[in-house]
Scaffold this motif. Structure first.
Motif, short mmCIF file in Angstrom:
data_model
loop_
_atom_site.label_atom_id
_atom_site.label_comp_id
_atom_site.label_asym_id
_atom_site.label_seq_id
_atom_site.Cartn_x
_atom_site.Cartn_y
_atom_site.Cartn_z
N GLY A 265 -28.59 -41.25 -21.87
CA GLY A 265 -29.68 -40.76 -22.68
C GLY A 265 -31.04 -41.04 -22.07
O GLY A 265 -31.94 -40.20 -22.11
N VAL A 266 -31.19 -42.21 -21.47
CA VAL A 266 -32.44 -42.56 -20.79
C VAL A 266 -32.69 -41.59 -19.64
O VAL A 266 -33.79 -41.06 -19.46
CB VAL A 266 -32.40 -44.02 -20.27
CG1 VAL A 266 -33.57 -44.31 -19.34
CG2 VAL A 266 -32.39 -44.99 -21.44
N GLU B 19 -31.40 -38.56 -19.28
CA GLU B 19 -31.63 -37.22 -19.82
C GLU B 19 -33.05 -37.05 -20.34
O GLU B 19 -33.67 -36.01 -20.16
CB GLU B 19 -30.61 -36.92 -20.92
CG GLU B 19 -29.20 -36.73 -20.36
CD GLU B 19 -28.14 -36.69 -21.43
OE1 GLU B 19 -28.46 -36.92 -22.62
OE2 GLU B 19 -26.97 -36.44 -21.08
N GLU B 20 -33.57 -38.08 -21.00
CA GLU B 20 -34.94 -38.01 -21.51
C GLU B 20 -35.94 -37.93 -20.37
O GLU B 20 -36.90 -37.17 -20.42
CB GLU B 20 -35.24 -39.21 -22.42
CG GLU B 20 -36.65 -39.23 -22.97
CD GLU B 20 -37.02 -38.01 -23.81
OE1 GLU B 20 -38.23 -37.78 -23.97
OE2 GLU B 20 -36.13 -37.29 -24.29
N ALA B 21 -35.72 -38.72 -19.31
CA ALA B 21 -36.60 -38.65 -18.14
C ALA B 21 -36.55 -37.25 -17.53
O ALA B 21 -37.58 -36.68 -17.16
CB ALA B 21 -36.20 -39.71 -17.11
N TRP B 22 -35.35 -36.69 -17.44
CA TRP B 22 -35.18 -35.33 -16.89
C TRP B 22 -35.95 -34.32 -17.75
O TRP B 22 -36.67 -33.48 -17.25
CB TRP B 22 -33.69 -34.98 -16.85
CG TRP B 22 -33.42 -33.56 -16.44
CD1 TRP B 22 -33.18 -32.50 -17.26
CD2 TRP B 22 -33.38 -33.05 -15.11
NE1 TRP B 22 -32.98 -31.37 -16.52
CE2 TRP B 22 -33.10 -31.68 -15.20
CE3 TRP B 22 -33.54 -33.64 -13.85
CZ2 TRP B 22 -32.98 -30.87 -14.07
CZ3 TRP B 22 -33.42 -32.83 -12.74
CH2 TRP B 22 -33.14 -31.48 -12.84
N ARG B 23 -35.81 -34.44 -19.09
CA ARG B 23 -36.49 -33.51 -19.99
C ARG B 23 -38.01 -33.60 -19.84
O ARG B 23 -38.70 -32.59 -19.76
CB ARG B 23 -36.09 -33.79 -21.44
CG ARG B 23 -36.62 -32.74 -22.42
CD ARG B 23 -36.41 -33.15 -23.86
NE ARG B 23 -37.15 -34.35 -24.22
CZ ARG B 23 -38.49 -34.42 -24.36
NH1 ARG B 23 -39.23 -33.37 -24.17
NH2 ARG B 23 -39.07 -35.56 -24.69
N GLN B 24 -38.52 -34.84 -19.76
CA GLN B 24 -39.96 -35.02 -19.62
C GLN B 24 -40.47 -34.48 -18.30
O GLN B 24 -41.55 -33.91 -18.23
CB GLN B 24 -40.31 -36.50 -19.75
CG GLN B 24 -40.19 -37.02 -21.16
CD GLN B 24 -40.53 -38.50 -21.25
OE1 GLN B 24 -41.05 -39.10 -20.33
NE2 GLN B 24 -40.20 -39.11 -22.38
N GLU C 280 -34.00 -29.00 -21.24
CA GLU C 280 -33.06 -29.83 -21.98
C GLU C 280 -31.75 -29.97 -21.20
O GLU C 280 -31.36 -29.06 -20.48
CB GLU C 280 -32.74 -29.21 -23.34
CG GLU C 280 -33.93 -29.17 -24.29
CD GLU C 280 -34.38 -30.55 -24.75
OE1 GLU C 280 -33.53 -31.44 -24.90
OE2 GLU C 280 -35.58 -30.71 -24.98
N GLU D 190 -26.08 -44.50 -24.00
CA GLU D 190 -27.50 -44.85 -24.03
C GLU D 190 -28.09 -44.74 -22.63
O GLU D 190 -29.21 -44.24 -22.45
CB GLU D 190 -27.69 -46.27 -24.56
CG GLU D 190 -27.41 -46.41 -26.04
CD GLU D 190 -27.49 -47.86 -26.50
OE1 GLU D 190 -28.04 -48.71 -25.78
OE2 GLU D 190 -26.99 -48.14 -27.60
#
Length: 116
Positions: free
Chosen positions: A89-90, A92-97, A102, A86
């Motif tokens: 995942g946080v 990775e999501e910040a990186w994607r945004q 991806e 998790e």
């Protein structure tokens, strides 16, 4: 975590303390190889640590660090793994945004061999 809580509204200071949190976990293992790997990883990721701040980032970081510390304290490998996934995942999501790219996270076969 307490130090992060004191500066929670200052994202850059929370980020600065993030490395200390992860290095403290590595040091708690008393495994010099793991400590060295964490130090090397932190140096290599230094540039990736500075995307634009996201709303409530300081408090989100503190929350995931508190859950990580609690999971480690249980000594339950499954709970630790779930919590760390998790946590990643946080990030990775910040990186994607921030980048529009991806993150493809595939564990090498030798790490997953024999696991369901």
């Amino acid at each position: 975590i307490d130090a992060q809580r004191e500066v929670a509204d200052d994202t850059m200071r929370v980020r600065g303390l993030d490395a200390s949190f992860h290095l403290a976990i590595a040091r708690a293992t008393h495994n010099v190889t793991l400590i060295g790997l964490m130090q090397t990883l932190q140096q290599r990721l230094k540039l990736a640590r500075h995307p634009l701040p996201v709303a409530e980032e300081g408090w989100l970081t503190i929350e995931i660090h508190e859950r990580t510390a609690r999971a480690i304290a249980t000594r339950d490998p499954d709970l630790i793994e779930i919590t760390m996934l998790e946590h990643l995942g946080v990030l990775e999501e910040a990186w994607r945004q921030q980048t529009g790219r991806e993150v493809i996270r595939r564990a090498p076969h030798f790490l997953t061999a024999g696991r369901p």
